[in-house]
Design a protein around this motif. Structure first.
Motif, mmCIF file in Angstrom:
data_model
loop_
_atom_site.group_PDB
_atom_site.id
_atom_site.type_symbol
_atom_site.label_atom_id
_atom_site.label_comp_id
_atom_site.label_asym_id
_atom_site.label_seq_id
_atom_site.Cartn_x
_atom_site.Cartn_y
_atom_site.Cartn_z
ATOM 1 N N LEU A 171 0.835 -1.210 0.000
ATOM 2 C CA LEU A 171 0.000 0.000 0.000
ATOM 3 C C LEU A 171 0.868 1.258 0.000
ATOM 4 N N LEU A 172 1.906 1.258 0.821
ATOM 5 C CA LEU A 172 2.807 2.409 0.841
ATOM 6 C C LEU A 172 3.554 2.550 -0.478
ATOM 7 N N LEU A 173 3.945 1.416 -1.038
ATOM 8 C CA LEU A 173 4.697 1.453 -2.291
ATOM 9 C C LEU A 173 3.849 2.012 -3.427
ATOM 10 N N VAL A 174 2.569 1.633 -3.467
ATOM 11 C CA VAL A 174 1.684 2.116 -4.529
ATOM 12 C C VAL A 174 1.313 3.586 -4.318
ATOM 13 N N SER A 175 1.133 3.979 -3.048
ATOM 14 C CA SER A 175 0.716 5.358 -2.777
ATOM 15 C C SER A 175 1.860 6.355 -2.940
ATOM 16 N N LEU A 176 3.094 5.891 -2.885
ATOM 17 C CA LEU A 176 4.234 6.811 -2.983
ATOM 18 C C LEU A 176 4.272 7.540 -4.323
ATOM 19 N N PRO A 177 4.250 6.850 -5.475
ATOM 20 C CA PRO A 177 4.280 7.592 -6.747
ATOM 21 C C PRO A 177 3.035 8.449 -6.952
ATOM 22 N N ILE A 178 1.891 7.993 -6.420
ATOM 23 C CA ILE A 178 0.681 8.806 -6.557
ATOM 24 C C ILE A 178 0.846 10.124 -5.799
ATOM 25 N N GLY A 179 1.418 10.042 -4.613
ATOM 26 C CA GLY A 179 1.654 11.257 -3.847
ATOM 27 C C GLY A 179 2.666 12.167 -4.508
ATOM 28 N N LEU A 180 3.711 11.580 -5.108
ATOM 29 C CA LEU A 180 4.714 12.401 -5.792
ATOM 30 C C LEU A 180 4.118 13.118 -6.990
ATOM 31 N N ILE A 181 3.247 12.414 -7.722
ATOM 32 C CA ILE A 181 2.618 13.047 -8.886
ATOM 33 C C ILE A 181 1.680 14.171 -8.449
ATOM 34 N N ALA A 182 0.964 13.921 -7.343
ATOM 35 C CA ALA A 182 0.000 14.917 -6.882
ATOM 36 C C ALA A 182 0.681 16.184 -6.385
ATOM 37 N N THR A 183 1.880 16.054 -5.834
ATOM 38 C CA THR A 183 2.578 17.216 -5.276
ATOM 39 C C THR A 183 3.648 17.771 -6.215
#
Length: 250
Positions: free
Chosen positions: A81-93
């Protein structure tokens, strides 16, 4: 989460496994008693007791391996879950530049994205299959124990030479003691062959339990080893049978 990818996690129904293992345990126990009754206090009898203990432990081991390792699965789920959410968070910010990107920038972004996806896929595959590899390691450890036991059985029959039993003359001071008669030696060798066969049967339980090529290959190695060792023993038994039959015929 695709826990079906956990290689080695699939098992047969516990009743089937326990029934098969119980039958093997009963046969090993009967063999151990037969050895003790005919050769009390022998090392072969102690090996029969060791094999019986291994067969009994096999039931518990298989039950433990069939159960999921829940703390490990929970940790893996959080990590994925953390691994998948990391790139999503980077793209969002991320702070994207104004204006349309050039073709070169699009190609660079595409290459980086593909590399990141491949890397993430490998990590996820590693995490998802971790439980299966742990169970595989446990199964291989048990199979190595059985392989070692087969070699010890072979050591016990190594000095049981039928030629020396039929003609004990010519021994040297370093020669092993040969106290068994021809019928006793034939029975001793037969017990060794039976024990090797039971070692193979205990190993076969793991092949029925785990759909894992590495475990199946290890089981095949144990079966090939016991078959080869048993073949050498039966050559000795055939020599003794011919000699005993010839003596009776005379």
């Amino acid at each position: 989460m695709p826990w079906s990818l956990l290689r080695g996690g699939a098992a047969l129904q516990p009743t089937e496994l326990q029934l098969e293992a119980e039958r093997i345990i009963e046969t090993v126990g009967a063999l151990r008693r037969r050895i003790e009754e005919r050769f009390p206090g022998s090392g072969l009898g102690n090996l029969g007791e060791s094999l019986q203990g291994i067969a009994v432990n096999t039931i518990q081991r298989l039950k433990e391996m069939a159960r999921p390792i829940l703390p490990l699965r929970a940790a893996i789920a959080v990590a994925i879950l953390l691994l998948v959410s990391l790139p999503i968070g980077l793209i969002a910010t991320a702070d994207f530049p104004a204006g349309p990107p050039s073709i070169w920038e699009l190609l660079q972004a595409l290459e980086a994205g593909v590399n990141d996806l491949i890397f993430m896929g490998l990590i996820i595959f590693f995490l998802v299959t971790l439980e299966g590899r742990i169970k595989r390691r446990r199964a291989l450890h048990a199979l190595r124990e059985l392989r070692a036991l087969a070699h010890i059985v072979d050591m016990h029959q190594l000095t049981k030479d039928p030629d020396k039993a039929m003609s004990p003359a010519g021994d040297t001071p370093s020669s092993p003691q040969r106290e068994l008669t021809q019928p006793e030696l034939a029975r001793y060798l037969d017990y060794c062959s039976e024990m090797l066969s039971l070692v193979s049967k205990v190993a076969a339980i793991y092949a029925q339990t785990f759909d894992d090529p590495v475990v199946l290959a290890a089981v095949d190695e144990v079966e090939g080893l016991t078959t080869g060792l048993s073949g050498k023993i039966w050559q000795k038994i055939m020599i003794l049978d011919r000699e005993i039959s010839g003596s009776v015929g005379q």
